[in-house]
Design an enzyme around this catalytic site. Structure first.
Site, PDB file in Angstrom:
ATOM      1  N   ASP A 119       0.825  -1.211   0.000  1.00  0.00           N
ATOM      2  CA  ASP A 119       0.000   0.000   0.000  1.00  0.00           C
ATOM      3  C   ASP A 119       0.861   1.265   0.000  1.00  0.00           C
ATOM      4  O   ASP A 119       1.832   1.358   0.756  1.00  0.00           O
ATOM      5  CB  ASP A 119      -0.871   0.056   1.261  1.00  0.00           C
ATOM      6  CG  ASP A 119      -1.738  -1.174   1.459  1.00  0.00           C
ATOM      7  OD1 ASP A 119      -1.337  -2.261   1.016  1.00  0.00           O
ATOM      8  OD2 ASP A 119      -2.805  -1.038   2.079  1.00  0.00           O
TER       9      ASP A 119
ATOM     10  N   HIS B 112      -1.084   4.436  -0.458  1.00  0.00           N
ATOM     11  CA  HIS B 112      -2.101   5.319   0.148  1.00  0.00           C
ATOM     12  C   HIS B 112      -1.833   6.813   0.000  1.00  0.00           C
ATOM     13  O   HIS B 112      -1.816   7.558   0.979  1.00  0.00           O
ATOM     14  CB  HIS B 112      -2.275   4.981   1.633  1.00  0.00           C
ATOM     15  CG  HIS B 112      -3.245   3.858   1.862  1.00  0.00           C
ATOM     16  ND1 HIS B 112      -4.553   3.909   1.410  1.00  0.00           N
ATOM     17  CD2 HIS B 112      -3.105   2.668   2.463  1.00  0.00           C
ATOM     18  CE1 HIS B 112      -5.169   2.779   1.744  1.00  0.00           C
ATOM     19  NE2 HIS B 112      -4.317   1.999   2.368  1.00  0.00           N
TER      20      HIS B 112
ATOM     21  N   ASP C  21      -4.222  -0.383  -3.193  1.00  0.00           N
ATOM     22  CA  ASP C  21      -4.303   0.749  -2.261  1.00  0.00           C
ATOM     23  C   ASP C  21      -3.278   1.833  -2.601  1.00  0.00           C
ATOM     24  O   ASP C  21      -2.453   2.230  -1.779  1.00  0.00           O
ATOM     25  CB  ASP C  21      -4.179   0.298  -0.795  1.00  0.00           C
ATOM     26  CG  ASP C  21      -5.469  -0.350  -0.286  1.00  0.00           C
ATOM     27  OD1 ASP C  21      -6.319  -0.698  -1.114  1.00  0.00           O
ATOM     28  OD2 ASP C  21      -5.621  -0.510   0.939  1.00  0.00           O
TER      29      ASP C  21
ATOM     30  N   ASP D  66      -6.313   7.143  -1.402  1.00  0.00           N
ATOM     31  CA  ASP D  66      -7.059   7.326  -0.139  1.00  0.00           C
ATOM     32  C   ASP D  66      -6.120   7.569   1.044  1.00  0.00           C
ATOM     33  O   ASP D  66      -5.000   7.115   1.066  1.00  0.00           O
ATOM     34  CB  ASP D  66      -7.971   6.133   0.183  1.00  0.00           C
ATOM     35  CG  ASP D  66      -9.280   6.175  -0.589  1.00  0.00           C
ATOM     36  OD1 ASP D  66      -9.653   7.263  -1.066  1.00  0.00           O
ATOM     37  OD2 ASP D  66      -9.930   5.126  -0.702  1.00  0.00           O
ATOM     38  N   ARG D  67      -6.665   8.274   2.032  1.00  0.00           N
ATOM     39  CA  ARG D  67      -5.973   8.640   3.279  1.00  0.00           C
ATOM     40  C   ARG D  67      -4.879   9.680   3.050  1.00  0.00           C
ATOM     41  O   ARG D  67      -5.008  10.797   3.480  1.00  0.00           O
ATOM     42  CB  ARG D  67      -5.446   7.404   4.010  1.00  0.00           C
ATOM     43  CG  ARG D  67      -6.564   6.517   4.506  1.00  0.00           C
ATOM     44  CD  ARG D  67      -6.075   5.442   5.451  1.00  0.00           C
ATOM     45  NE  ARG D  67      -7.173   4.606   5.920  1.00  0.00           N
ATOM     46  CZ  ARG D  67      -7.919   4.880   6.977  1.00  0.00           C
ATOM     47  NH1 ARG D  67      -7.687   5.966   7.686  1.00  0.00           N
ATOM     48  NH2 ARG D  67      -8.895   4.075   7.329  1.00  0.00           N
TER      49      ARG D  67
ATOM     50  N   ASN E  70      -8.516  -2.983  -1.888  1.00  0.00           N
ATOM     51  CA  ASN E  70      -9.892  -2.690  -1.444  1.00  0.00           C
ATOM     52  C   ASN E  70     -10.207  -1.194  -1.528  1.00  0.00           C
ATOM     53  O   ASN E  70     -11.372  -0.805  -1.541  1.00  0.00           O
ATOM     54  CB  ASN E  70     -10.139  -3.214  -0.028  1.00  0.00           C
ATOM     55  CG  ASN E  70      -9.232  -2.585   1.009  1.00  0.00           C
ATOM     56  OD1 ASN E  70      -8.007  -2.584   0.866  1.00  0.00           O
ATOM     57  ND2 ASN E  70      -9.804  -2.032   2.058  1.00  0.00           N
ATOM     58  N   HIS E  71      -9.165  -0.336  -1.607  1.00  0.00           N
ATOM     59  CA  HIS E  71      -9.415   1.106  -1.735  1.00  0.00           C
ATOM     60  C   HIS E  71      -9.556   1.579  -3.181  1.00  0.00           C
ATOM     61  O   HIS E  71      -9.828   2.757  -3.406  1.00  0.00           O
ATOM     62  CB  HIS E  71      -8.343   1.919  -1.008  1.00  0.00           C
ATOM     63  CG  HIS E  71      -8.635   2.054   0.452  1.00  0.00           C
ATOM     64  ND1 HIS E  71      -9.326   3.124   0.983  1.00  0.00           N
ATOM     65  CD2 HIS E  71      -8.378   1.215   1.486  1.00  0.00           C
ATOM     66  CE1 HIS E  71      -9.466   2.941   2.298  1.00  0.00           C
ATOM     67  NE2 HIS E  71      -8.900   1.801   2.618  1.00  0.00           N
TER      68      HIS E  71
ATOM     69  N   HIS F 128      -3.698  -8.381  -2.921  1.00  0.00           N
ATOM     70  CA  HIS F 128      -3.779  -7.296  -1.944  1.00  0.00           C
ATOM     71  C   HIS F 128      -4.165  -7.794  -0.548  1.00  0.00           C
ATOM     72  O   HIS F 128      -3.498  -7.509   0.436  1.00  0.00           O
ATOM     73  CB  HIS F 128      -4.767  -6.222  -2.387  1.00  0.00           C
ATOM     74  CG  HIS F 128      -4.861  -5.107  -1.391  1.00  0.00           C
ATOM     75  ND1 HIS F 128      -3.832  -4.202  -1.203  1.00  0.00           N
ATOM     76  CD2 HIS F 128      -5.819  -4.775  -0.478  1.00  0.00           C
ATOM     77  CE1 HIS F 128      -4.174  -3.355  -0.224  1.00  0.00           C
ATOM     78  NE2 HIS F 128      -5.366  -3.685   0.218  1.00  0.00           N
TER      79      HIS F 128
ATOM     80  N   ARG G 120     -12.071  -6.749  10.365  1.00  0.00           N
ATOM     81  CA  ARG G 120     -12.525  -5.582   9.598  1.00  0.00           C
ATOM     82  C   ARG G 120     -14.029  -5.579   9.374  1.00  0.00           C
ATOM     83  O   ARG G 120     -14.588  -4.589   8.931  1.00  0.00           O
ATOM     84  CB  ARG G 120     -11.875  -5.581   8.218  1.00  0.00           C
ATOM     85  CG  ARG G 120     -10.382  -5.491   8.245  1.00  0.00           C
ATOM     86  CD  ARG G 120      -9.853  -5.682   6.829  1.00  0.00           C
ATOM     87  NE  ARG G 120      -8.406  -5.847   6.837  1.00  0.00           N
ATOM     88  CZ  ARG G 120      -7.531  -4.855   6.773  1.00  0.00           C
ATOM     89  NH1 ARG G 120      -7.943  -3.621   6.695  1.00  0.00           N
ATOM     90  NH2 ARG G 120      -6.234  -5.096   6.773  1.00  0.00           N
TER      91      ARG G 120
ATOM     92  N   HIS H  47      -2.141  -4.664   2.570  1.00  0.00           N
ATOM     93  CA  HIS H  47      -3.442  -4.483   3.242  1.00  0.00           C
ATOM     94  C   HIS H  47      -3.379  -4.198   4.739  1.00  0.00           C
ATOM     95  O   HIS H  47      -4.347  -3.729   5.310  1.00  0.00           O
ATOM     96  CB  HIS H  47      -4.278  -5.742   2.972  1.00  0.00           C
ATOM     97  CG  HIS H  47      -5.743  -5.658   3.283  1.00  0.00           C
ATOM     98  ND1 HIS H  47      -6.520  -4.543   3.023  1.00  0.00           N
ATOM     99  CD2 HIS H  47      -6.585  -6.573   3.813  1.00  0.00           C
ATOM    100  CE1 HIS H  47      -7.782  -4.804   3.381  1.00  0.00           C
ATOM    101  NE2 HIS H  47      -7.847  -6.017   3.860  1.00  0.00           N
TER     102      HIS H  47
END
Length: 481
Positions: A225, A227, A254, A257-258, A286-287, A335, A383, A410
């Site tokens: 990731d 991110h 990923d 995001d964030r 997943n993002h 991922h 999660r 992840h």
């Protein structure tokens, strides 16, 4: 007498847990709250606090369980509803969140903070209902990509940024664009369209499971990731060289995001792939999905830096990303992780129809969301999506598919990576000091053919311009961070 003692000891543990929490040591805090709960399982505060720590580790399923337990112990404990609402929200479950915040408001009618959060939540749910009401069924939707002709977009004479001459993305262009991004300049929309439309064609043609061949004596790098941490991405290239035919990479989902430089990250990765398809491989995380991008900042950032059309376009392109990769028939890279059923073959993954938003269950969901667990067998996911799987599950999957190793991402790890399942599974995470607060290292893995022995390189975060993580996130979610 014993109970008095254990109550006092539980309070001591809670105090230690609170300290660990303040120091961003969330796993340690969870452990200490759990010890306090062992000694006194009737204190709602311990559960609510542990729920908050779970939220910080993105373990929203566990957070919901703990908050529900707090509510069960004390139905008038507003913080229990508050924590559960925040966890529902983080999972994109706005309607459930709304119910919880309505409870908070009932219990504390005069709390201005509760009132404010309830209002925001109502707004989010209204917006969601409106979007659902006006959206066309999948079958009737036309692709936004088909409606864009980037050739007709004017580039103003005063634009001084990177330019693509003709139809070919060159290394010179990518380098200039990266330098511009580093200096917080933007890329002209015409070229952004060109890159994203080109990548869409390229990704659409790929299978859901991509085979990668690394010739003898050559190497290959896998990153986890990123991110939206663009400056840390530049640092990876600094440490390990730019992507090229001779120095190929796989970015394992990923990308966005964030972190608040997600547009820069995604355009850079996409541009490298346009420049040289075999220099860089990209997997869906997943993002890379609408529901996550709505909440965790990518959608807001795209709107702010590019336009509404790009929001739609990225959503379309994310649906074209492959779901997994196999290196030299031996290393399976995905991922999230493995499956709720045994007997899944690589051919089953190859035949997944991936051109959609990730479903709530099934193989595609599990590939993107699952996590390993230390105990054998399978369990519910922390999660609240996907599942947890043990070493026995990993071993069987590898044996049945004649593979040696699972590499996945992840999950944030203190050292940037973790080796589990008797050495058969490696987690790699490439966003150091995640969200500017976790203090973790980042890592990437280099494989050399033919042995493909994983060589793990770790690195620390580098400074970035003063734009906070989640700067573009859903208003409503920002209230909780």
């Amino acid at each position: 007498m014993e109970t008095g003692n254990s109550t006092a000891r539980a309070e001591e543990l809670k105090a230690q847990a609170n300290e660990a929490f303040k120091a961003h040591k969330y796993a340690q805090a969870i452990d200490l709250y759990s010890q306090a709960i062992e000694l006194n399982g009737e204190n709602a505060v311990y559960y609510a606090n542990r729920a908050f720590a779970h939220t910080k580790l993105e373990e929203y399923g566990s957070a919901i369980q703990d908050a529900s337990k707090a509510i069960e112990i004390d139905p008038k404990y507003s913080k229990g509803y508050y924590r559960r609402g925040a966890a529902h929200l983080a999972m994109g479950k706005f309607k459930e969140a709304l119910k919880d915040f309505q409870q908070v408001k009932r219990i504390c009618p005069n709390d201005p903070d509760a009132t404010k959060k309830l209002k925001e939540c109502e707004k989010a749910v209204m917006k969601l209902k409106f979007e659902e009401a006006i959206s066309l069924p999948e079958s009737e939707r036309c692709s936004v990509a088909d409606s864009i002709d980037y050739h007709t977009i004017e580039v103003e004479p005063q634009y001084s940024g990177a330019r693509i001459e003709g139809d070919v993305v060159t290394l010179d262009f990518v380098k200039k664009m990266m330098e511009d991004f580093k200096n917080q300049k933007s890329l002209h929309k015409r070229y952004a369209f060109q890159i994203v439309l080109q990548i869409r064609e390229m990704l659409r043609a790929l299978p859901s499971l991509v085979d990668i061949n690394v010739p003898e004596g050559k190497h290959f790098t896998v990153c986890g990731d990123v991110h939206g941490q663009y400056y840390d991405l530049l640092n990876i290239f600094e440490l390990n060289g730019l992507p090229s035919e001779e120095n190929p990479y796989l970015f394992n989902g990923d990308f966005v995001d964030r972190g608040s430089f997600s547009v820069e990250v995604i355009l850079t990765l996409f541009a490298f792939k346009c420049m040289s398809p075999s220099a860089i491989h990209l997997a869906r995380g997943n993002h890379e999905s609408k529901s996550m991008n709505k909440i965790y900042g990518f959608e807001g950032e795209v709107r702010s830096k590019l336009s509404e059309t790009f929001v739609e376009l990225f959503a379309e392109v994310f649906c074209c990303l492959p779901l997994a990769h196999v290196i030299n028939g031996k290393v399976f890279v995905v991922h999230g992780g493995l499956f709720s059923v045994d007997g899944v073959k690589l051919s089953d993954i190859r035949s997944i129809d991936r051109f959609c938003e990730p479903p709530e269950e099934g193989l595609m969901c599990e590939l993107l969301w699952s996590d390993p667990q230390p105990i054998p067998g399978r369990g519910p996911s922390k999660r609240g999506v996907g599942l947890s799987f043990g070493a026995d599950v990993t071993k069987r999957f590898l044996q049945e598919n004649n593979l040696d190793l699972v590499v996945r991402s992840h999950e944030v790890k203190d050292e940037g990576y973790e080796i589990e399942h008797e050495g058969k599974l490696i987690t790699v995470f490439s966003a150091p000091n995640y969200c500017d607060q976790m203090g973790n290292k980042g890592a990437f893995i280099r494989f050399e053919a033919p042995e493909l022995k994983p060589d793990i390189v770790t690195f620390s975060a580098v400074p970035h311009p003063d734009v906070k993580p989640m700067a573009y996130a859903n208003n409503f979610l920002r209230m909780f961070s």
